[in-house]
Write a protein that holds these residues in place. Structure first.
Motif, short mmCIF file in Angstrom:
data_model
loop_
_atom_site.label_atom_id
_atom_site.label_comp_id
_atom_site.label_asym_id
_atom_site.label_seq_id
_atom_site.Cartn_x
_atom_site.Cartn_y
_atom_site.Cartn_z
N TRP A 198 0.82 -1.21 0.00
CA TRP A 198 0.00 0.00 0.00
C TRP A 198 0.86 1.27 0.00
O TRP A 198 0.54 2.24 -0.69
CB TRP A 198 -0.95 0.00 1.20
N LEU A 199 1.94 1.26 0.76
CA LEU A 199 2.81 2.44 0.79
C LEU A 199 3.40 2.72 -0.60
O LEU A 199 3.43 3.88 -1.04
CB LEU A 199 3.94 2.26 1.80
N LEU A 200 3.83 1.68 -1.28
CA LEU A 200 4.39 1.86 -2.63
C LEU A 200 3.33 2.37 -3.59
O LEU A 200 3.61 3.23 -4.45
CB LEU A 200 4.97 0.53 -3.14
N SER A 201 2.12 1.87 -3.47
CA SER A 201 1.06 2.31 -4.38
C SER A 201 0.69 3.76 -4.15
O SER A 201 0.12 4.41 -5.03
CB SER A 201 -0.18 1.41 -4.23
N GLY A 202 1.02 4.29 -2.98
CA GLY A 202 0.76 5.70 -2.67
C GLY A 202 1.96 6.59 -2.89
O GLY A 202 1.94 7.76 -2.50
#
Length: 414
Positions: A198-202
């Motif tokens: 999720w962090l990478l996708s953000g």
């Protein structure tokens, strides 16, 4: 890390690692993780077969293998090391803290040049501590978004490309009575992986460009604020609080047809297929479109110096990383090969076509900061606390700030 946690239990760790008998025979002790999900495909069978093949051509060397579930293997090895009786080799989830204490052989100490050169470069680099490779990648995977095709078809939905698409699809699935519109496993089993995806996708991640931890960056705060308000807060993640939901439970629910969407690795394909669940796979949605960076994961082989036998260990590991053996293991457990030669075979083989979405993600994937000796502590902290970031009465900013403080202190102590 990668495999479905096995329920198989093994006997207590045997002593006598790396023993040399009176006849001059060397016994190498290997402790390994179980990637199987039943007694029929236990990794014990894989290793026993491989060990017998090796022994048949190498008189005077015996390979003694104990396999433990992913719930137990790291702690088993830790106890052996703490007791001063480490195995000769350990196939586990983390290596850097052992390397930092000078307990491990480096790749240069053990492996032939062709074997070292065959490792996928980014995985080999992830195995380095202060520029020296101690972690030998053993298995790899990337993550994609799985969705239940039958549930999506009945609801008239297309696979999501953005976070807003994902939330809208989850709303529709919830209205249709789907138990887990999006399964968000932030429980202690493997929360650090779901979090990183999720962090990478953000647009964020665990570390900044220079390698320092950046857990409480604005991008990461924005990501978890969105998760809390737009997904969890709207009841779109199912009946179990994300902080209580483990990855294995979420995977089992997907295989049972109770999950609309979730992040998954290759082993989920077999689980779903065995239960007759029709699924699709797409890149993880991002804030404005498909995420440009996927999370990569590797498990590691480490060799301990305590008992010596570098020549025998290195020769056995050269055998372990032979192209045929890497392919056999990767195909048995639906994992990505860690060597270039095996990857090239799988990329072009029809029998491996199902793994292509994951193979395609590997070149643009980012691994956790496994080479930092602080990562084991930071990862454990994330597993225990990140679920609170999306709890009803909590603040994502506060939770991420606390995790950052712990991570910064651990990094300073390296």
């Amino acid at each position: 890390m990668i495999a479905v946690a096995s329920a198989l239990g093994m006997t207590a760790v045997l002593g006598g690692c790396g023993l040399t008998g009176s006849s001059g025979e060397v016994t190498l002790k290997l402790v390994a993780a179980d990637y199987g999900n039943s007694t029929q495909n236990s990794s014990q069978k894989y290793w026993d077969k491989l060990a017998r093949q090796y022994e048949s051509k190498h008189e005077g060397v015996k390979i003694d293998v104990d396999v433990y579930s992913w719930n137990d293997v790291d702690s088993k090895v830790r106890k052996m090391v703490d007791a001063g009786d480490p195995p000769d080799m350990a196939q586990i989830g983390a290596y850097s803290d052992y390397a930092a204490k000078g307990l491990l052989y480096s790749a240069d100490d053990l492996l032939s040049i062709p074997t070292q050169a065959d490792f996928v470069s980014q995985l080999a680099q992830a195995g380095e501590v202060r520029g020296v490779q101690y972690g030998l990648p053993f298995a790899a995977s990337t993550r994609v978004l799985f969705y239940n095709k039958s549930l999506f078809s009945r609801a008239g939905l297309d696979a999501p490309k953005t976070w807003n698409d994902l939330a809208a699809d989850a709303e529709t699935l919830k209205a249709a009575g789907v138990k887990y519109p999006y399964a968000l496993p932030l429980g202690p089993e493997e929360a650090q992986a779901e979090t990183m995806q999720w962090l990478l996708s953000g647009g964020g991640g665990y570390t900044a460009a220079g390698g320092s931890y950046a857990i409480d960056s604005q991008e990461n705060v924005d990501t978890f604020t969105w998760l809390k308000n737009d997904l969890v807060g709207k009841g779109l993640t199912g009946p179990v609080a994300p902080g209580k939901l483990n990855r294995a439970t979420a995977f089992a629910a997907f295989a049972a047809g109770d999950v609309g969407m979730l992040n998954g690795h290759p082993s989920l394909m077999k689980m779903a297929a065995e239960k007759g669940v029709k699924y699709g796979m797409v890149p993880m949605p991002g804030a404005d479109g498909p995420s440009e960076v996927s999370m990569g994961v590797a498990d590691w082989m480490a060799a301990f110096r305590k008992n010596g036998h570098a020549d025998q260990i290195g020769d056995f590991l050269d055998f372990v990383y032979d192209k045929k053996n890497v392919l056999d293991f990767s195909r048995e457990y639906d994992l990505l090969p860690v060597t270039t030669s095996a990857s090239q075979v799988m990329s072009g083989a029809e029998q491996d076509a199902a793994l292509k979405p994951f193979l395609d993600e590997l070149p643009v994937s980012e691994l956790p900061p496994v080479g930092q000796t602080s990562w084991a502590q930071v990862s454990a902290d994330i597993k225990q606390r990140i679920g609170q970031a999306v709890a009803p009465d909590s603040s994502p900013t506060s939770v991420l700030n606390q995790l950052q403080a712990t991570a910064s202190s651990a990094q300073l102590a390296e």
